[in-house]
Write a protein that holds these residues in place. Structure first.
Motif, PDB file in Angstrom:
ATOM      1  N   LEU A 134      96.664  -1.238  62.975  1.00  0.00           N
ATOM      2  CA  LEU A 134      96.831  -0.429  61.764  1.00  0.00           C
ATOM      3  C   LEU A 134      97.521   0.891  62.069  1.00  0.00           C
ATOM      4  O   LEU A 134      98.388   1.339  61.324  1.00  0.00           O
ATOM      5  CB  LEU A 134      95.478  -0.173  61.108  1.00  0.00           C
ATOM      6  N   ARG A 135      97.127   1.544  63.167  1.00  0.00           N
ATOM      7  CA  ARG A 135      97.739   2.823  63.511  1.00  0.00           C
ATOM      8  C   ARG A 135      99.204   2.677  63.896  1.00  0.00           C
ATOM      9  O   ARG A 135     100.044   3.495  63.538  1.00  0.00           O
ATOM     10  CB  ARG A 135      96.979   3.483  64.668  1.00  0.00           C
ATOM     11  N   ASN A 136      99.525   1.615  64.632  1.00  0.00           N
ATOM     12  CA  ASN A 136     100.888   1.437  65.142  1.00  0.00           C
ATOM     13  C   ASN A 136     101.741   0.525  64.273  1.00  0.00           C
ATOM     14  O   ASN A 136     102.884   0.244  64.613  1.00  0.00           O
ATOM     15  CB  ASN A 136     100.836   0.868  66.564  1.00  0.00           C
ATOM     16  N   LYS A 137     101.183   0.046  63.161  1.00  0.00           N
ATOM     17  CA  LYS A 137     101.880  -0.825  62.204  1.00  0.00           C
ATOM     18  C   LYS A 137     102.421  -2.093  62.871  1.00  0.00           C
ATOM     19  O   LYS A 137     103.570  -2.474  62.697  1.00  0.00           O
ATOM     20  CB  LYS A 137     102.999  -0.064  61.505  1.00  0.00           C
ATOM     21  N   LEU A 138     101.562  -2.758  63.651  1.00  0.00           N
ATOM     22  CA  LEU A 138     101.949  -3.978  64.345  1.00  0.00           C
ATOM     23  C   LEU A 138     101.539  -5.199  63.525  1.00  0.00           C
ATOM     24  O   LEU A 138     100.383  -5.598  63.507  1.00  0.00           O
ATOM     25  CB  LEU A 138     101.271  -4.045  65.715  1.00  0.00           C
ATOM     26  N   PHE A 139     102.478  -5.767  62.803  1.00  0.00           N
ATOM     27  CA  PHE A 139     102.242  -7.014  62.090  1.00  0.00           C
ATOM     28  C   PHE A 139     103.583  -7.704  61.922  1.00  0.00           C
ATOM     29  O   PHE A 139     104.629  -7.079  61.955  1.00  0.00           O
ATOM     30  CB  PHE A 139     101.547  -6.792  60.742  1.00  0.00           C
ATOM     31  N   PHE A 140     103.546  -9.027  61.772  1.00  0.00           N
ATOM     32  CA  PHE A 140     104.776  -9.796  61.658  1.00  0.00           C
ATOM     33  C   PHE A 140     105.225  -9.951  60.210  1.00  0.00           C
ATOM     34  O   PHE A 140     106.382  -9.779  59.890  1.00  0.00           O
ATOM     35  CB  PHE A 140     104.602 -11.167  62.306  1.00  0.00           C
ATOM     36  N   HIS A 141     104.298 -10.279  59.329  1.00  0.00           N
ATOM     37  CA  HIS A 141     104.618 -10.440  57.919  1.00  0.00           C
ATOM     38  C   HIS A 141     103.333 -10.330  57.108  1.00  0.00           C
ATOM     39  O   HIS A 141     102.237 -10.400  57.649  1.00  0.00           O
ATOM     40  CB  HIS A 141     105.315 -11.778  57.660  1.00  0.00           C
ATOM     41  N   SER A 142     103.483 -10.170  55.810  1.00  0.00           N
ATOM     42  CA  SER A 142     102.305 -10.092  54.950  1.00  0.00           C
ATOM     43  C   SER A 142     101.915 -11.484  54.479  1.00  0.00           C
ATOM     44  O   SER A 142     102.741 -12.393  54.416  1.00  0.00           O
ATOM     45  CB  SER A 142     102.569  -9.173  53.765  1.00  0.00           C
ATOM     46  N   CYS A 143     100.663 -11.627  54.144  1.00  0.00           N
ATOM     47  CA  CYS A 143     100.123 -12.909  53.688  1.00  0.00           C
ATOM     48  C   CYS A 143     100.714 -13.262  52.328  1.00  0.00           C
ATOM     49  O   CYS A 143     100.712 -12.440  51.413  1.00  0.00           O
ATOM     50  CB  CYS A 143      98.602 -12.822  53.615  1.00  0.00           C
ATOM     51  N   ARG A 144     101.227 -14.473  52.194  1.00  0.00           N
ATOM     52  CA  ARG A 144     101.827 -14.892  50.927  1.00  0.00           C
ATOM     53  C   ARG A 144     100.766 -15.122  49.855  1.00  0.00           C
ATOM     54  O   ARG A 144     101.022 -14.937  48.668  1.00  0.00           O
ATOM     55  CB  ARG A 144     102.631 -16.166  51.138  1.00  0.00           C
TER      56      ARG A 144
END
Length: 107
Positions: free
Chosen positions: A72-82
């Motif tokens: 959450l702090r480093n904004k590490l995600f690949f994509h949002s849940c559809r």
């Protein structure tokens, strides 16, 4: 430049209570790299149960150094849940949020 084009920067402290941060952002990074929207969050002592918009349930602990806190702090995600259907404005607001050590809101 219109008001909608101007991006507002938001600053939060890096070492605040993890449950307060999750409750404020209303987003949860799963282990697979998806970013889920939070429908409800029930805090019971040092553990919270999160229900996402796609009806997945997670039990989380209040840890500032956990995998999810770092994501959450480093904004590490690949994509949002559809299935959660997180709106674009919320993702842009999250992208404009900065976590700093000594400056920002304490929530």
């Amino acid at each position: 430049m219109a008001l909608s084009e101007k991006k507002q920067k938001r600053y939060y402290r890096k070492n605040i209570d993890f449950f307060k941060l999750v409750a404020k952002l209303k987003l949860w990074p799963s282990r697979s790299g998806k970013l889920h929207g939070i429908k409800s969050m029930e805090i019971i002592g040092d553990i919270a149960e999160i229900t996402t918009h796609c009806n997945e349930k997670f039990q989380i602990q209040n840890s500032k150094h956990s995998r999810a806190a770092r994501c959450l702090r480093n904004k590490l995600f690949f994509h949002s849940c559809r299935t959660c259907k997180i709106p674009q404005w919320k993702l842009e607001k999250y992208a404009g949020t900065y976590m700093t050590q000594s400056y920002g809101s304490n929530l």
